[in-house]
Design an enzyme around this catalytic site. Structure first.
Site, mmCIF file in Angstrom:
data_model
loop_
_atom_site.group_PDB
_atom_site.id
_atom_site.type_symbol
_atom_site.label_atom_id
_atom_site.label_comp_id
_atom_site.label_asym_id
_atom_site.label_seq_id
_atom_site.Cartn_x
_atom_site.Cartn_y
_atom_site.Cartn_z
ATOM 1 N N HIS B 56 49.044 46.937 33.948
ATOM 2 C CA HIS B 56 47.995 47.823 33.435
ATOM 3 C C HIS B 56 48.287 49.281 33.754
ATOM 4 C CE1 HIS B 56 45.937 44.135 32.772
ATOM 5 N NE2 HIS B 56 45.762 43.887 34.056
ATOM 6 N N LYS B 104 37.807 44.709 39.200
ATOM 7 C CA LYS B 104 37.508 44.344 37.819
ATOM 8 C C LYS B 104 37.046 42.885 37.795
ATOM 9 C CE LYS B 104 41.583 45.523 35.973
ATOM 10 N NZ LYS B 104 42.283 45.682 37.270
ATOM 11 N N HIS B 219 44.388 41.290 29.224
ATOM 12 C CA HIS B 219 45.441 40.308 29.509
ATOM 13 C C HIS B 219 45.721 39.486 28.267
ATOM 14 C CE1 HIS B 219 43.101 40.961 33.232
ATOM 15 N NE2 HIS B 219 44.295 41.214 33.699
#
Lengths: 331, 331
Positions: B56, B104, B219
Site C-alpha cells: 500500500h 485499518k 487488497h
C-alpha cells in the site's frame, strides 16, 4: 484501452482543469487557458517557462511555484504547445528581466519554442534565452538528427535554474547555470509496458509477457534494445552502468540520484529500484548525497521507471536544497 | 506478471530498504528492521503508530514524520504485521505519554494490533488506545463480520491525529479527535485492472477489456458491482453520489476532497477525476476547501482510484493545515 477519461481529445484539457483546480492556491490559468502560471509572480526576477506535450504529468505544470517555474505550456498528448501558447506565457510573465525557456530536445518543441522566442523578441522587445535539455543517454550523440532527448532530468534542470532565478541571477547567468546542470545530468529508462495513446487507443509499442524495453523514451520511442525481463538488481546494474560510463565521474563525486516512475509503476517498486541503484553507485565510489523517488515525468500509463544522476558541486547542491513550493516538489 | 523485483518473497523488505535509504533524513529502521520510526522522536508527546500489510506504499511509512506518525509496522504483502513487530514499535516510541494505534479495519490487523496492545499493557505497563478506521462505504454496515474496511481515508485520520498529538493533546483526547475524523470520512474506489500479487503471480481479480470493478478494496476484495466501463464523468458521479448519500452533509458544509491513485493510474487521470469530483460536490452545495490528489494508498499495481471526502469543522481544518514533514506529505 482503459483510462479515466471522457473523450480522447479532451483528456489533456480535462486533466489540466483538474490540476489547476486542485492547486489554485499556487497556480492559475493564463489567458484563454493556454498556459498555467504562478498565481502570484515574483517581481524583478527572470521568468522561467517550460512546456511540452501533455501526458508527462506532473511535469511541467507540477513544477510551477516559488523556487521553480513561473509558467508552463502544455500541448495535446505527446504534441508540442503552439508558438501562440508560448508567446502568451512570455507576455504574461516577463516583467522586464527577461525570460528563460526550458525545452526538452524534440524537433516539435524546438521549432515551436524557437518560433515563439523570435516573435517575442521582434514584436514585443522581450529578451529571451533558451536551454535545451538532452539528458537521455539511450540515444547516441550523433552529428545528424536532433540527438539526445530530454526526459526526467529536465526536473533537475528546472529546480536548479528556478532556485537561481529566485536568488536574483540575471538572464545570462541563469543560462550558464542551466547549461552546467544539463552537462552534469544523465538519465536512462526501462519500460515493462508501453503507453496507450488515447487518440489511437493503441500502445506505443507492445512488449511480450517476458520482454522489457531498455532505454525507452517518454513518448514510447524505441530504446536501445528489447531484452528478456530480468530481476530488479540486474536491471538496476544495467542502467546504472550505462550512466556511469557516460558521466565518467571522479571517485568521491557527490551525486543526486533520482528514480522516476513512468506512470503505472507503483511507489513500492520505485523504492526497491532506488535502493539497488543507490548501492550500485556507492559501490562504485560515488556519494549519494541527495535523493528523489517518485512519479514526476510520466509517459501516460507506461509501466517503467528511469534513473537520473546529476553530478553535484557546492553551487548546484545549494540550488537543489533551496526552498521550492510547487504542486509536485515542496521543501 | 511484470514487476521490478528480485524475489517475490523479498519485494516488501527490499522496497522498505529503498524507502528508508531514500528518506534517511526523516526515518530510521527500528530494532531488527521490524518497524520504521522517526529518526528523532519528539519528547513528551503521545506516540502515534500505524501499520498493515505491504503493498500500500507510501501508506503508512510515507507518513512517518513531524506532525503525523511516529512509527509504522509493515507486514508481508497484504499481510498484517506480527504482534512482535508492533510491540517493538511501541517500546521504541512510547516515552511515557502513551501510544495511539491506528488500525485499518481488517481481521488480521485487528487481531495482531490487539494482541500487541495487550502484551504492551500487561508486560510493559504502556498505556495504549486504538483507533479503527473503516471509511470504505463499498461494504455495507452489518451486524455480522468485520464491517467496513479501512482504505485511503486512513491518511486523513493519521494526518489529523498526528497534528493533534504534535500539539500536545493527551491520549484520551487524541482518541476522541481520531474518532471524530473517522466519523467524518468516507471513501469509495473503482478499479480498471486488478493488482498482481508477487507470490501468486496472479491478479487478485481479472476484469474483461470493457469492465470495471466499482467499490473495490485495497487488497483486491470484490466491490459492490462489476460494470461496463463508463466515461470519467459517469464514474465520478457514481462514486460521489454514494459518498454523498452515506455522509448526508448539510448544504454549505466544508469538505476535504482527496483523490487517491491505487498504484498504476497516472497523475493525469487522477487530476481529471479530481476536477469532475470537485464539480459534483460543488454542484451539490458543498464547499471543497481542502484538496489532495496523488498516489498515497495503493494496492500494488492496481489500476484505479478512490475518492475520499472528510467533513471539516474549524478544529479538523486547523489540524489538517498544521505543518507536516513526512516523505509523502509535506507542508
Amino acid at each position: 484501452m482503459k483510462k479515466f477519461m471522457n473523450e480522447a481529445g479532451s483528456l489533456a484539457a480535462d486533466s489540466l482543469d483538474g490540476f489547476v483546480g486542485a492547486h489554485d492556491d499556487l497556480v492559475a490559468f493564463g489567458q484563454d487557458r493556454k498556459h498555467v502560471r504562478r498565481r502570484v509572480l515574483s517581481p524583478g526576477k527572470v521568468a522561467i517557462i517550460a512546456g511540452g506535450g501533455a501526458g508527462h504529468e506532473p511535469m511541467h505544470v507540477g513544477f510551477i511555484g516559488k523556487g521553480m517555474l513561473d509558467a508552463a505550456c502544455t500541448g495535446h498528448v505527446f504534441t508540442s504547445p503552439t508558438p501562440d501558447q508560448i508567446l502568451g506565457a512570455i507576455r504574461e510573465t516577463d516583467n522586464g528581466a527577461g525570460v528563460l525557456l526550458i525545452v526538452k530536445n524534440y524537433d516539435g518543441d524546438l521549432m515551436n519554442f524557437e518560433m515563439a522566442a523570435e516573435m517575442a523578441v521582434s514584436d514585443g522587445g522581450h529578451r529571451i534565452e533558451t536551454l535545451i535539455v538532452n539528458d537521455d543517454i539511450a540515444v547516441e550523440r550523433t552529428a545528424r538528427g536532433t540527438g539526445r532527448r530530454g526526459v526526467a532530468g529536465t526536473l533537475v534542470v528546472e529546480k536548479i535554474v528556478g532556485a537561481a532565478a529566485e536568488a536574483g541571477l540575471d538572464l545570462f547567468s541563469l543560462k550558464a547555470v542551466g547549461e552546467s546542470a544539463i552537462a552534469a545530468t544523465r538519465t536512462m529508462g526501462v519500460a515493462l509496458k508501453g503507453a496507450t495513446v488515447p487518440q489511437t487507443t493503441r500502445e506505443t509499442f507492445v512488449l511480450g509477457e517476458t520482454e522489457m524495453e531498455v532505454g525507452v523514451g517518454i513518448h514510447g520511442e524505441p530504446g536501445r534494445s528489447r531484452q528478456d525481463i530480468a530481476d530488479a538488481a540486474t536491471i538496476a546494474s544495467l542502467i546504472c552502468r550505462q550512466i556511469l560510463d557516460d558521466l565518467e565521474p571522479a571517485q568521491g563525486q557527490r551525486i543526486l540520484l533520482f528514480v522516476n516512475g513512468l506512470g503505472a509503476t507503483p511507489p513500492s517498486e520505485l523504492y526497491l529500484m532506488f535502493g539497488l541503484a543507490r548501492r550500485f553507485f556507492e559501490a562504485h565510489g560515488l556519494v549519494v548525497c541527495r535523493k528523489l523517488v517518485g512519479t514526476y515525468a510520466t509517459s501516460l500509463d507506461m509501466a517503467g521507471m528511469s534513473i537520473t544522476v546529476t553530478l553535484l558541486d557546492d553551487a548546484s547542491l545549494g540550488l537543489w536544497d533551496a526552498p521550492v513550493h510547487s504542486a509536485a516538489l515542496h521543501w
